[in-house]
Design an enzyme around this catalytic site. Structure first.
Site, PDB file in Angstrom:
ATOM      1  CG  HIS A 219     -16.061 -16.781  -9.657  1.00 16.46           C
ATOM      2  ND1 HIS A 219     -17.406 -16.519  -9.599  1.00 16.46           N
ATOM      3  CD2 HIS A 219     -15.474 -15.890  -8.813  1.00 16.46           C
ATOM      4  CE1 HIS A 219     -17.623 -15.533  -8.742  1.00 16.46           C
ATOM      5  NE2 HIS A 219     -16.461 -15.132  -8.239  1.00 16.46           N
TER       6      HIS A 219
ATOM      7  CD  GLU B 283     -19.856 -17.697 -11.770  1.00 11.38           C
ATOM      8  OE1 GLU B 283     -19.398 -16.805 -12.483  1.00 11.38           O
ATOM      9  OE2 GLU B 283     -19.477 -17.900 -10.597  1.00 11.38           O
TER      10      GLU B 283
ATOM     11  CG  ASP C  63     -12.620 -14.710 -12.722  1.00 12.60           C
ATOM     12  OD1 ASP C  63     -12.045 -15.774 -13.072  1.00 12.60           O
ATOM     13  OD2 ASP C  63     -12.879 -14.434 -11.533  1.00 12.60           O
TER      14      ASP C  63
ATOM     15  NE  ARG D  63     -21.071 -12.414  -7.240  1.00 15.94           N
ATOM     16  CZ  ARG D  63     -19.853 -12.536  -6.700  1.00 15.94           C
ATOM     17  NH1 ARG D  63     -18.782 -12.464  -7.468  1.00 15.94           N
ATOM     18  NH2 ARG D  63     -19.712 -12.735  -5.408  1.00 15.94           N
TER      19      ARG D  63
HETATM   20  P1  NAD Z   1     -17.275  -2.662  -2.847  1.00 15.27           P
HETATM   21  O1  NAD Z   1     -18.569  -2.708  -2.135  1.00 15.27           O
HETATM   22  O2  NAD Z   1     -16.050  -2.211  -2.101  1.00 15.27           O
HETATM   23  O3  NAD Z   1     -17.388  -1.731  -4.151  1.00 15.27           O
HETATM   24  C1  NAD Z   1     -18.484  -1.761  -5.008  1.00 15.27           C
HETATM   25  C2  NAD Z   1     -18.601  -0.355  -5.597  1.00 15.27           C
HETATM   26  O4  NAD Z   1     -19.634  -0.396  -6.577  1.00 15.27           O
HETATM   27  C3  NAD Z   1     -18.996   0.696  -4.552  1.00 15.27           C
HETATM   28  O5  NAD Z   1     -18.127   1.810  -4.633  1.00 15.27           O
HETATM   29  C4  NAD Z   1     -20.417   1.069  -4.944  1.00 15.27           C
HETATM   30  O6  NAD Z   1     -20.749   2.429  -4.663  1.00 15.27           O
HETATM   31  C5  NAD Z   1     -20.389   0.797  -6.439  1.00 15.27           C
HETATM   32  N1  NAD Z   1     -21.722   0.652  -7.000  1.00 15.27           N
HETATM   33  C6  NAD Z   1     -22.835   0.109  -6.450  1.00 15.27           C
HETATM   34  N2  NAD Z   1     -23.878   0.213  -7.289  1.00 15.27           N
HETATM   35  C7  NAD Z   1     -23.403   0.832  -8.394  1.00 15.27           C
HETATM   36  C8  NAD Z   1     -23.999   1.246  -9.603  1.00 15.27           C
HETATM   37  N3  NAD Z   1     -25.292   1.039  -9.845  1.00 15.27           N
HETATM   38  N4  NAD Z   1     -23.215   1.848 -10.518  1.00 15.27           N
HETATM   39  C9  NAD Z   1     -21.898   2.082 -10.277  1.00 15.27           C
HETATM   40  N5  NAD Z   1     -21.273   1.729  -9.140  1.00 15.27           N
HETATM   41  C10 NAD Z   1     -22.029   1.112  -8.205  1.00 15.27           C
HETATM   42  O7  NAD Z   1     -17.072  -4.102  -3.463  1.00 15.27           O
HETATM   43  P2  NAD Z   1     -15.707  -4.773  -3.952  1.00 15.27           P
HETATM   44  O8  NAD Z   1     -15.065  -5.496  -2.818  1.00 15.27           O
HETATM   45  O9  NAD Z   1     -14.922  -3.777  -4.711  1.00 15.27           O
HETATM   46  O10 NAD Z   1     -16.281  -5.907  -4.934  1.00 15.27           O
HETATM   47  C11 NAD Z   1     -16.938  -5.592  -6.144  1.00 15.27           C
HETATM   48  C12 NAD Z   1     -17.568  -6.837  -6.706  1.00 15.27           C
HETATM   49  O11 NAD Z   1     -16.540  -7.743  -7.117  1.00 15.27           O
HETATM   50  C13 NAD Z   1     -18.372  -7.664  -5.693  1.00 15.27           C
HETATM   51  O12 NAD Z   1     -19.699  -7.207  -5.601  1.00 15.27           O
HETATM   52  C14 NAD Z   1     -18.300  -9.047  -6.252  1.00 15.27           C
HETATM   53  O13 NAD Z   1     -19.442  -9.249  -7.061  1.00 15.27           O
HETATM   54  C15 NAD Z   1     -17.065  -9.051  -7.136  1.00 15.27           C
HETATM   55  N6  NAD Z   1     -16.028  -9.997  -6.676  1.00 15.27           N
HETATM   56  C16 NAD Z   1     -15.535 -10.928  -7.566  1.00 15.27           C
HETATM   57  C17 NAD Z   1     -14.548 -11.820  -7.174  1.00 15.27           C
HETATM   58  C18 NAD Z   1     -13.957 -12.848  -8.112  1.00 15.27           C
HETATM   59  O14 NAD Z   1     -13.259 -13.772  -7.665  1.00 15.27           O
HETATM   60  N7  NAD Z   1     -14.154 -12.735  -9.409  1.00 15.27           N
HETATM   61  C19 NAD Z   1     -14.084 -11.784  -5.858  1.00 15.27           C
HETATM   62  C20 NAD Z   1     -14.590 -10.821  -4.984  1.00 15.27           C
HETATM   63  C21 NAD Z   1     -15.561  -9.932  -5.395  1.00 15.27           C
END
Ligand code: NAD
Length: 329
Positions: A295, A263, A258, A234
């Site tokens: 994105h 955005e 990305d 994000r």
């Molecule tokens: P997820 O919930 O499986 O994993 C997130 C991880 O971050 C978890 O292991 C959690 O414990 C950890 N976390 C939370 N707070 C934290 C902190 N303060 N410090 C360190 N780690 C922390 O989520 P995911 O499916 O792996 O997705 C991650 C992120 O990717 C989403 O939140 C979303 O913002 C982003 N995303 C982007 C796209 C894109 O097209 N660019 C698509 C999907 C998701």
């Protein structure tokens, strides 16, 4: 059941119409994003379907409630753009697509690394213009480099597995450690150590109060000079102004993003004939060592299939009064 789908693009319509044949919901596709100014379009619908840059703040949710919306089906994983407290207070349920294809995002993060490093985008342009020179195209081997992964959930874990295949040492930081990743050779360290030791840092944690601007002046100061930062998570994980300063001072060597803090006013639109009133993105675009995609990390056929079918199943479960497996509130 009547559903208003916002921020609709031709590919959303294509995938939702294709898989809706089995569900027979009544979809209306609105190109406009959802926000407090467009929320009145929801009149006459029971549910809405939104994406990453729709703005579901308290004001928007108040209008949704007035229009009798009962369900917000977010067709993505992140829900930082939804005021969950406001939705809960109005009795509106929120469902999401928790994992549509972690590999799609992880692979895009690796694509950003390889492009920035080996400059294939520049080589492509040069050769099309008859310029076969290698000057300034030099990269570095990924093999034996140290890669820091911030957040080892579904996407971070997929990223760790890919990047280990390049022979990198992988350091990770997360609130919870994954035994599976440890068994695969990933080393969990403190955030400070990750910043200090990594040649490449890839962000995979969600945006929340603890992670907002986690890449800032102080954290950058702890990093190696010439570090590569990759953000497919994000935009607001990065303090854009402070990252621009660090790029100017050659402290950050490469930036691949990305996602971008502002955005919502840019991404997913063709603004090629417009004056872009965003000095940060114009400045970022001026650096040769910055690579921006709009994105698109999620954008694979496999992910679009999962997004459409999981969202349709979420709505079906709501309609049938079944347990909502992907409920956020
Ligand atoms: P997820 O919930 O499986 O994993 C997130 C991880 O971050 C978890 O292991 C959690 O414990 C950890 N976390 C939370 N707070 C934290 C902190 N303060 N410090 C360190 N780690 C922390 O989520 P995911 O499916 O792996 O997705 C991650 C992120 O990717 C989403 O939140 C979303 O913002 C982003 N995303 C982007 C796209 C894109 O097209 N660019 C698509 C999907 C998701």
């Amino acid at each position: 059941m009547k559903i208003a789908l916002f921020s609709s693009k031709p590919y959303d319509q294509e995938y939702f119409e294709k898989y809706n044949r089995d569900y027979k919901f009544d979809f209306t596709f609105f190109e406009t994003p959802l926000n407090q100014h467009t929320a009145n379009l929801t009149k006459g619908f029971e549910a809405i379907c939104t994406f990453v840059n729709d703005k579901l703040d308290a004001k928007t949710i108040e209008i949704l409630a007035k229009n009798d919306i009962k369900l917000i089906a977010v067709r993505c994983a992140g829900f930082n753009n939804v005021d969950l407290e406001a939705a809960k207070a109005k009795g509106i349920k929120v469902v999401r697509v928790p994992a549509y294809s972690p590999e799609a995002i992880a692979e895009h993060a690796v694509a950003l690394i390889l492009t920035l490093n080996r400059k294939t985008h520049k080589a492509y342009n040069r050769i099309r213009e008859g310029n076969f020179s290698l000057n300034k195209l030099i990269g570095f081997n990924l093999n034996k480099k140290t890669v820091g992964v911030l957040g080892t959930g579904k996407i971070g874990a997929a990223f760790c597995e890919i990047i280990k295949g390049f022979g990198c040492e992988v350091l990770a930081y997360d609130l919870y450690k994954s035994d599976e990743l440890i068994a695969e050779g990933v080393t969990y360290v403190s955030l400070e150590e990750l910043f200090k030791r990594s040649d490449i840092i890839s962000l995979h944690c969600p945006l929340n109060e603890a992670t907002r601007h986690i890449i800032n002046e102080d954290s950058i100061a702890q990093m190696k000079t010439g570090v590569m930062i990759i953000n497919t998570s994000r935009g607001a994980l990065i303090d854009t102004a402070q990252v621009i300063d660090a790029l100017s001072q050659d402290k950050i060597g490469y930036l691949g993003i990305d996602v971008y803090e502002q955005e919502e006013n840019l991404f997913y639109e063709d603004l090629s004939e417009s004056v872009i009133h965003d000095d940060f993105i114009m400045r970022l675009n001026s650096y040769p060592n910055v690579l921006i995609t709009a994105h698109q990390a999620f954008f694979t056929k496999e992910a679009m299939f999962e997004i459409a079918t999981t969202t349709l199943n979420n709505i079906k479960a709501f309609k049938n009064g079944e347990k909502l497996l992907n409920q956020v509130v």
